[in-house]
Enzyme design. Structure first.
Site, mmCIF file in Angstrom:
data_model
loop_
_atom_site.group_PDB
_atom_site.id
_atom_site.type_symbol
_atom_site.label_atom_id
_atom_site.label_comp_id
_atom_site.label_asym_id
_atom_site.label_seq_id
_atom_site.Cartn_x
_atom_site.Cartn_y
_atom_site.Cartn_z
ATOM 1 N N ASP A 132 -28.095 -13.488 -6.162
ATOM 2 C CA ASP A 132 -28.600 -14.310 -5.064
ATOM 3 C C ASP A 132 -28.925 -15.723 -5.547
ATOM 4 O OD1 ASP A 132 -29.322 -14.857 -2.478
ATOM 5 O OD2 ASP A 132 -31.225 -13.779 -2.541
ATOM 6 N N HIS A 181 -21.042 -20.624 -4.564
ATOM 7 C CA HIS A 181 -20.329 -19.335 -4.673
ATOM 8 C C HIS A 181 -19.252 -19.424 -5.758
ATOM 9 C CE1 HIS A 181 -22.556 -17.977 -1.305
ATOM 10 N NE2 HIS A 181 -21.913 -18.680 -0.395
ATOM 11 N N LEU A 231 -16.004 -0.559 -19.358
ATOM 12 C CA LEU A 231 -16.973 -0.809 -18.287
ATOM 13 C C LEU A 231 -16.363 -0.609 -16.894
ATOM 14 C CD1 LEU A 231 -19.823 -2.317 -17.579
ATOM 15 C CD2 LEU A 231 -18.335 -4.274 -17.170
HETATM 16 C C1 IPE Z 1 -28.118 -10.160 -0.513
HETATM 17 O O1 IPE Z 1 -28.377 -11.521 -0.498
HETATM 18 C C2 IPE Z 1 -26.659 -9.904 -0.454
HETATM 19 C C3 IPE Z 1 -25.879 -10.336 -1.617
HETATM 20 C C4 IPE Z 1 -26.349 -10.819 -2.711
HETATM 21 C C5 IPE Z 1 -24.456 -10.145 -1.488
HETATM 22 P P1 IPE Z 1 -28.731 -12.284 0.850
HETATM 23 O O2 IPE Z 1 -28.965 -13.695 0.501
HETATM 24 O O3 IPE Z 1 -27.725 -12.003 1.888
HETATM 25 O O4 IPE Z 1 -30.100 -11.561 1.279
HETATM 26 P P2 IPE Z 1 -31.246 -12.024 2.261
HETATM 27 O O5 IPE Z 1 -30.607 -12.391 3.557
HETATM 28 O O6 IPE Z 1 -31.921 -13.208 1.634
HETATM 29 O O7 IPE Z 1 -32.165 -10.852 2.349
HETATM 30 C C1 IPE Z 2 -25.780 -14.988 -2.860
HETATM 31 O O1 IPE Z 2 -26.166 -16.309 -2.695
HETATM 32 C C2 IPE Z 2 -24.342 -14.743 -2.515
HETATM 33 C C3 IPE Z 2 -24.162 -13.999 -1.260
HETATM 34 C C4 IPE Z 2 -25.093 -13.502 -0.499
HETATM 35 C C5 IPE Z 2 -22.794 -13.798 -0.844
HETATM 36 P P1 IPE Z 2 -26.636 -16.859 -1.300
HETATM 37 O O2 IPE Z 2 -25.468 -17.413 -0.573
HETATM 38 O O3 IPE Z 2 -27.406 -15.837 -0.527
HETATM 39 O O4 IPE Z 2 -27.589 -18.040 -1.761
HETATM 40 P P2 IPE Z 2 -28.964 -18.474 -1.110
HETATM 41 O O5 IPE Z 2 -29.828 -17.251 -1.008
HETATM 42 O O6 IPE Z 2 -28.655 -19.020 0.238
HETATM 43 O O7 IPE Z 2 -29.505 -19.488 -2.040
HETATM 44 MG MG MG Z 3 -29.360 -15.353 -0.471
#
Ligand code: IPE
Ligand code: IPE
Ligand code: MG
Length: 259
Positions: free
Chosen positions: A39, A56, A150
């Site tokens: 995240d 990303h 792995l």
């Molecule tokens: C969780 O992250 C999903 C992934 C890392 C793929 P999100 O960014 O979507 O989660 P929330 O919305 O903050 O809970």
């Molecule tokens: C995690 O990073 C990747 C996915 C959920 C696909 P985010 O896109 O949720 O990044 P933040 O939470 O907005 O910083």
């Molecule tokens: Mg996120």
């Protein structure tokens, strides 16, 4: 000494730990299955005034680094939360990019994964994935299926509640058709209906970016997992971060309800 008077000071924090090495960490127990909620890509990009997709893209390079590192350490399974069933709520341009990422990742790194004996798998609802995404992933699964190193398990369009609900529906059908006896429904049998049926439960869960929640990730499988939360944003996560997480794991006492 009266240990119970000792005050719990919490997990060692990154600043308490010196640089760690693979050799040092390998002297202790290596978690067999590590699951990561990757995240913070969006916030990483925002801090740099870049579009979210740049975060990303950077995060994808970290996937490569951490896969390599986990493999070197002898981790058996690395499950990475790449896209949740809730992530479809994001703007279409971002969703489209996230659906292109597996292809981009695999086009660039599949030869390396093959060479390193990594076995690619996915868990999640494949039906809603665009054809181009599914094709890329299925090619990788097929090309690495005989590998014995792995297991790199991508959670792609994964949601734990949906997974559990689907399991219950299949169990209900199997009971109705006489393939399963309701009195035989044990925890192990239930687990065998989940997408992780051939994979052990995670020993260690890591979530980056400072969010302290599970966001619908592996609710059944994480019942006895050790959790490690860090403020590091996923694109900034590196080999040293993984070593620190495992080091912390090695300091914990897992009791599974015993004493
Ligand atoms: C969780 O992250 C999903 C992934 C890392 C793929 P999100 O960014 O979507 O989660 P929330 O919305 O903050 O809970
Ligand atoms: C995690 O990073 C990747 C996915 C959920 C696909 P985010 O896109 O949720 O990044 P933040 O939470 O907005 O910083
Ligand atoms: Mg996120």
């Amino acid at each position: 000494m009266f240990n119970f008077f000792k005050k719990w000071k919490g997990d060692p924090q990154p600043f308490d730990i010196e640089e760690l090495s693979n050799e040092e960490i390998k002297k202790g127990e290596i978690p067999k299955h590590i699951a990561i909620i990757m995240d913070g890509n969006g916030r990483w990009a925002k801090k740099r005034a870049l579009p979210r997709i740049a975060g990303h893209h950077e995060g994808m390079k970290v996937v490569r680094k951490i896969t390599k590192q986990a493999n070197l350490l002898g981790v058996e399974v690395l499950t990475l939360y790449a896209f949740s069933t809730e992530n479809w709520k994001r703007p279409k341009t971002e969703v489209d990019y996230l659906m292109k990422l597996p292809e981009e990742f695999l086009t660039t790194y599949l030869p390396e994964l093959i060479k390193e004996n990594v076995q690619v798998r996915i868990m999640g609802d494949k039906q809603r994935l665009p054809k181009h995404t599914l094709n890329a992933v299925e090619k990788a699964i097929n090309d690495t299926k005989k590998n014995t190193g792995l297991i790199l398990n991508f959670a792609l369009n994964y949601g734990s509640r949906a997974e559990i609900l689907t399991a219950v529906q299949h169990i209900a059908t199997d009971i109705k058709t006489g393939q399963l006896n309701d009195s035989d429904l044990t925890e192990d049998v239930f687990s065998s209906y989940l997408m992780t049926n051939s994979i052990q439960d995670p020993d260690l869960l890591i979530r980056t970016s400072g969010e302290i929640r599970l966001s619908n990730f592996m609710l059944w499988q994480l019942a006895y997992t050790e959790f490690w939360f860090t403020d590091i944003l996923w694109p900034d996560f590196n080999e040293q971060s993984l070593l620190q997480a495992i080091y912390t794991y090695q300091q914990r006492g897992r009791r599974f309800g015993g004493i």
